[in-house]
Design a protein around this motif. Structure first.
Motif, PDB file in Angstrom:
ATOM      1  N   SER A 110       0.832  -1.197   0.000  1.00 38.00           N
ATOM      2  CA  SER A 110       0.000   0.000   0.000  1.00 38.00           C
ATOM      3  C   SER A 110       0.869   1.251   0.000  1.00 38.00           C
ATOM      4  O   SER A 110       2.091   1.194  -0.029  1.00 38.00           O
ATOM      5  N   GLN A 127       1.235  -5.105   3.907  1.00 36.51           N
ATOM      6  CA  GLN A 127      -0.035  -5.365   4.552  1.00 36.51           C
ATOM      7  C   GLN A 127       0.020  -6.765   5.148  1.00 36.51           C
ATOM      8  O   GLN A 127       0.829  -7.599   4.738  1.00 36.51           O
ATOM      9  N   ARG A 159      -4.011   3.369   4.814  1.00 35.58           N
ATOM     10  CA  ARG A 159      -4.914   4.099   3.924  1.00 35.58           C
ATOM     11  C   ARG A 159      -4.941   5.557   4.336  1.00 35.58           C
ATOM     12  O   ARG A 159      -4.532   5.928   5.439  1.00 35.58           O
ATOM     13  N   GLU A 160      -5.437   6.398   3.433  1.00 33.58           N
ATOM     14  CA  GLU A 160      -5.509   7.818   3.727  1.00 33.58           C
ATOM     15  C   GLU A 160      -6.689   8.108   4.644  1.00 33.58           C
ATOM     16  O   GLU A 160      -7.778   7.544   4.484  1.00 33.58           O
ATOM     17  N   ASP A 161      -6.452   8.989   5.605  1.00 37.26           N
ATOM     18  CA  ASP A 161      -7.490   9.396   6.549  1.00 37.26           C
ATOM     19  C   ASP A 161      -8.299  10.514   5.901  1.00 37.26           C
ATOM     20  O   ASP A 161      -7.811  11.630   5.724  1.00 37.26           O
ATOM     21  N   THR A 162      -9.519  10.220   5.520  1.00 34.45           N
ATOM     22  CA  THR A 162     -10.344  11.207   4.827  1.00 34.45           C
ATOM     23  C   THR A 162     -10.999  12.160   5.820  1.00 34.45           C
ATOM     24  O   THR A 162     -11.097  11.899   7.007  1.00 34.45           O
ATOM     25  N   LYS A 170       0.499  13.188   3.062  1.00 37.90           N
ATOM     26  CA  LYS A 170      -0.720  12.392   3.097  1.00 37.90           C
ATOM     27  C   LYS A 170      -1.031  11.983   4.536  1.00 37.90           C
ATOM     28  O   LYS A 170      -0.172  11.420   5.218  1.00 37.90           O
ATOM     29  N   LEU A 172      -1.896   9.536   6.453  1.00 34.25           N
ATOM     30  CA  LEU A 172      -2.102   8.102   6.429  1.00 34.25           C
ATOM     31  C   LEU A 172      -2.342   7.550   7.831  1.00 34.25           C
ATOM     32  O   LEU A 172      -1.871   8.111   8.821  1.00 34.25           O
ATOM     33  N   GLU A 177      -9.612  -4.004   7.998  1.00 33.84           N
ATOM     34  CA  GLU A 177     -10.943  -4.421   7.564  1.00 33.84           C
ATOM     35  C   GLU A 177     -11.063  -5.922   7.772  1.00 33.84           C
ATOM     36  O   GLU A 177     -10.080  -6.653   7.714  1.00 33.84           O
ATOM     37  N   SER A 195     -10.958  -4.382  -0.677  1.00 31.11           N
ATOM     38  CA  SER A 195     -10.978  -3.064  -1.310  1.00 31.11           C
ATOM     39  C   SER A 195     -11.651  -2.011  -0.443  1.00 31.11           C
ATOM     40  O   SER A 195     -11.753  -0.858  -0.831  1.00 31.11           O
ATOM     41  N   SER A 197     -12.394   0.454   3.005  1.00 30.01           N
ATOM     42  CA  SER A 197     -11.556   1.422   3.727  1.00 30.01           C
ATOM     43  C   SER A 197     -11.185   0.925   5.112  1.00 30.01           C
ATOM     44  O   SER A 197     -10.140   1.295   5.644  1.00 30.01           O
TER      45      SER A 197
END
Length: 311
Positions: A110, A127, A159-162, A170, A172, A177, A195, A197
């Motif tokens: 990732s 991962q 993953r990116e923290d939205t 970024k 991250l 999951e 796939s 988040s």
């Protein structure tokens, strides 16, 4: 008789102003230094709290890997194997459903915020995918309930923290999951597994790395391999332990700008530097590492011994 008027001379006024300026500057420096100390302490507390909580949460689940597996010897072709490296770790009924999906530890790495200090190329994070058979009802890493008897699969990745404000790099985080399947099923109960988040476990992780402690068939030789090298190792060694390493940074900047662009961090066996785009605002960073022995993986058992049922 005229009264004499007392006052300050110009020289006295200039000396007073100079002394006042010096005292004000000293007080201001103390204030700024105090603010930086507070920011540094807060940043250190962020890393300690997220690292301690996150590591405790992750290692608790990793210790479940291979629980109640069909074969205690954990290898890349072990059906229901606790560390999911290849398609062979899933039962025959599941192999078509998982083929080509991002549901293996050896899948493409990732994103990250680091690069190689020598070549300058960006380095993707690893991962980790684990599975175990649930002996009791419980909750997976996303906080969702699962049922006893099901096989639980969990994937740890960056993953990116939205939904956050502007940051110099970024934002991250380490996420997880989860899904499950029953023996004989031909798919996960969550068709988007691989796939999604997932749930953030540790915020602001610039890099995530995983090594496997492996041994040959008679346990005479031990070594550490990353997922890619393990997946292609012709000897197919036993997996004895999982070693995870993270480069964690503080949520907020620490003030000043004393961060060197060539500052190297050693995350397990990988040297990394932070991407140049991140230098604008300095953050406190720390490497956090943990080795987890897989007690359900038949530690010390050789291939000449039949081992059934992880304990």
């Amino acid at each position: 008789m005229k009264k004499s008027i007392a006052g300050f001379t110009l020289i006295e006024l200039m000396i007073s102003l100079a002394l006042g300026t010096i005292v004000t500057a000293a007080a201001l420096m103390l204030f700024i230094s105090g603010q930086r100390d507070i920011a540094l302490q807060q940043a250190s507390a962020d890393i300690q709290s997220s690292g301690n909580f996150g590591l405790g949460f992750i290692t608790k689940d990793i210790r479940l890997a291979n629980l109640d597996a069909a074969n205690t010897l954990l290898k890349r072709d072990t059906i229901y194997g606790g560390v999911v490296v290849t398609t062979s770790n899933y039962p025959q009924s599941m192999q078509q459903a998982v083929s080509g999906k991002n549901v293996f530890s050896s899948a493409t790495g990732s994103i990250s915020n680091v690069k190689d200090p020598f070549s300058g190329a960006m380095i993707g994070s690893a991962q980790l995918v684990i599975q175990f058979k649930a002996q009791n009802d419980g909750f997976n890493c996303e906080g969702k309930a699962y049922t006893a008897g099901n096989y639980i699969v969990e994937r740890y990745f960056l993953r990116e923290d939205t939904g956050v404000g502007n940051e110099p790099n970024k934002p991250l985080g380490l996420a997880c999951e989860a899904t499950s399947y029953v023996d004989g099923a031909n798919g996960f109960n969550n068709s988007t597994f691989g796939s999604g988040s997932g749930q953030l476990i540790i915020r602001r992780v610039d890099y995530f790395h995983v090594l496997l402690n492996v041994s040959n068939n008679d346990n005479s030789t031990f070594k550490y391999l990353d997922m890619g090298n393990y997946a292609t190792d012709s000897t197919n060694p036993h997996i004895n332990a999982v070693q995870i390493g993270m480069l964690v940074r503080s949520n907020d900047g620490i003030g000043g700008n004393n961060l060197r662009s060539d500052q190297q961090y050693q995350v397990l066996n990988q040297s990394v530097i932070v991407n140049d785009n991140n230098i604008g605002t300095p953050f406190l960073r720390k490497v956090i590492q943990q080795t987890v022995a897989l007690r359900n993986a038949g530690l010390g058992i050789s291939d000449t011994v039949t081992a059934v049922g992880g304990q």
